[in-house]
Design an enzyme around this catalytic site. Structure first.
Site, short mmCIF file in Angstrom:
data_model
loop_
_atom_site.label_atom_id
_atom_site.label_comp_id
_atom_site.label_asym_id
_atom_site.label_seq_id
_atom_site.Cartn_x
_atom_site.Cartn_y
_atom_site.Cartn_z
N ASN A 79 46.51 40.95 47.92
CA ASN A 79 45.18 40.44 47.26
C ASN A 79 45.46 40.63 46.01
O ASN A 79 45.26 42.26 45.80
CB ASN A 79 44.17 40.80 47.97
N TRP A 80 45.85 40.13 45.12
CA TRP A 80 46.32 41.15 43.68
C TRP A 80 45.18 41.36 42.63
O TRP A 80 45.52 41.70 41.60
CB TRP A 80 47.40 40.20 43.46
N LYS A 81 43.69 40.44 43.18
CA LYS A 81 43.12 40.85 42.26
C LYS A 81 43.23 40.07 41.19
O LYS A 81 43.67 39.26 40.84
CB LYS A 81 42.73 42.34 42.26
N HIS A 137 34.29 38.57 49.20
CA HIS A 137 35.20 39.89 49.09
C HIS A 137 33.79 41.18 48.59
O HIS A 137 33.18 40.03 47.46
CB HIS A 137 36.36 39.75 47.99
N GLU A 154 33.30 43.20 46.28
CA GLU A 154 34.10 42.66 44.77
C GLU A 154 33.05 41.45 44.22
O GLU A 154 32.49 41.81 43.02
CB GLU A 154 35.49 42.51 44.00
N GLU A 173 36.66 45.11 55.26
CA GLU A 173 36.82 46.35 54.89
C GLU A 173 35.61 46.73 54.29
O GLU A 173 34.89 46.43 53.60
CB GLU A 173 37.02 45.31 53.57
N GLY A 209 40.19 50.80 47.27
CA GLY A 209 40.62 50.79 45.87
C GLY A 209 40.19 52.97 45.23
O GLY A 209 40.64 53.24 44.66
N SER A 252 42.47 49.76 50.91
CA SER A 252 43.05 51.63 50.96
C SER A 252 44.61 51.21 52.08
O SER A 252 45.02 53.04 52.79
CB SER A 252 42.55 52.75 51.04
N GLY A 260 45.21 45.69 48.42
CA GLY A 260 44.87 45.43 46.98
C GLY A 260 46.15 46.09 45.86
O GLY A 260 47.31 45.58 46.87
P1 PGA Z 1 42.36 48.21 48.20
O1 PGA Z 1 41.88 46.60 48.30
O2 PGA Z 1 43.82 48.29 49.08
O3 PGA Z 1 43.05 48.64 47.09
O4 PGA Z 1 42.38 49.45 48.61
C1 PGA Z 1 41.70 46.03 49.45
C2 PGA Z 1 41.17 44.95 48.95
O5 PGA Z 1 39.70 44.81 48.12
O6 PGA Z 1 40.89 43.22 49.58
#
Ligand code: PGA
Length: 260
Positions: free
Chosen positions: A6-8, A96, A98, A168, A174, A213, A234
């Protein structure tokens, strides 16, 4: 098992193409597909680079991080499932944390996105997970149950086979604070159980990913858990070497699991 990057809101179209070119050249054969979830603007470049790599979709696929549930119309700034399919996407992330937290997506909205994906032929990567407050209050299972029940309420039993679920925990995303393998397994076990109540034996075929993470150091202990079928990553997916290391960790665990 499935490894999803997931490159966001990272990587330009040019950077994405370079990433895929290098990644595809170094990817060793394995039964674990990599799915690149790129920003909308980079998807055509990803599609082109995947095509050039000549790797089959079972090894390298791609998708979007979001979509809108309507088919077309006056929805400024939104992108539909058919637009994503036209670019060759196979996957789309739905709900997600976010999107839920920053953009106000409710379980109801996420549920409409999930069914839209399934009806059009995109595989939804349906994200759920509790916040730290919810965990501290002992409400993990209540939250997961609500998210599953509302988010998947529109699916028929058969349609569950088209689904990928990602657990998640919000507090692990993150933050560098990863769930312990036991915490993750407990949540995954609950999710699997709940899915079984919703769609019977089809639940066995649903990939349930862990995200939050994940990095090359912890990936094997997480993936080794019986109810964890892949990772949604991510930060650690933004560098080619790191994604390759994650892929090799997943492949190793998958081979061991298949032998069992
Ligand atoms: P992260 O993000 O690996 O940076 O914790 C995971 C995600 O939001 O899918």
């Amino acid at each position: 098992m499935l490894l999803c990057a997931n490159w966001k809101m990272n990587l330009s179209a040019k950077e994405a193409a370079e990433f895929i070119n290098t990644y595809a050249r170094s990817l060793v054969p394995s039964s674990v597909p990599t799915v690149i979830l790129a920003p909308f603007t980079a998807i055509p470049a990803v599609a082109e680079a995947v095509k050039t790599s000549a790797l089959p979709r079972e090894r390298l696929a791609f998708g979007a991080q979001n979509l809108y549930f309507e088919s077309f119309g006056a929805f400024t700034g939104e992108v539909s499932a058919t637009m994503l399919l036209e670019l060759g996407c196979q996957y789309a992330v739905c709900g997600h944390s976010e999107r839920r937290q920053i953009f106000g997506e409710t379980d109801e909205i996420v549920g409409k996105k999930v069914i839209r994906c399934v009806e059009t032929g995109l595989t939804p990567i349906f994200c759920i997970g509790e916040t730290l407050d919810e965990r501290k209050a002992g409400n993990v299972e209540i939250v997961l149950k609500r998210q599953l029940d509302v988010g998947l309420s529109r699916l028929t039993e058969d349609q569950f086979s088209k689904l990928v679920v990602a657990y998640e925990p919000v507090w692990a995303i993150g933050t560098g604070v990863v769930a312990t393998p036991e915490q993750a397994q407990d949540a995954h076990h609950f999710i699997r159980h709940r899915l079984k109540a919703m769609c019977g034996e089809t639940a066995k075929r649903i990939h349930v990913l862990y995200g939050g993470s994940v990095n090359p150091q912890n990936v094997e202990s997480l993936m080794g858990q019986p109810d964890i079928d892949g990772a949604l990553v991510g930060g650690a997916s933004l560098k080619v070497d790191s994604l390759l290391a994650l892929h090799s960790g997943c492949s190793k665990v998958n081979t061991a699991k298949l032998k069992r």
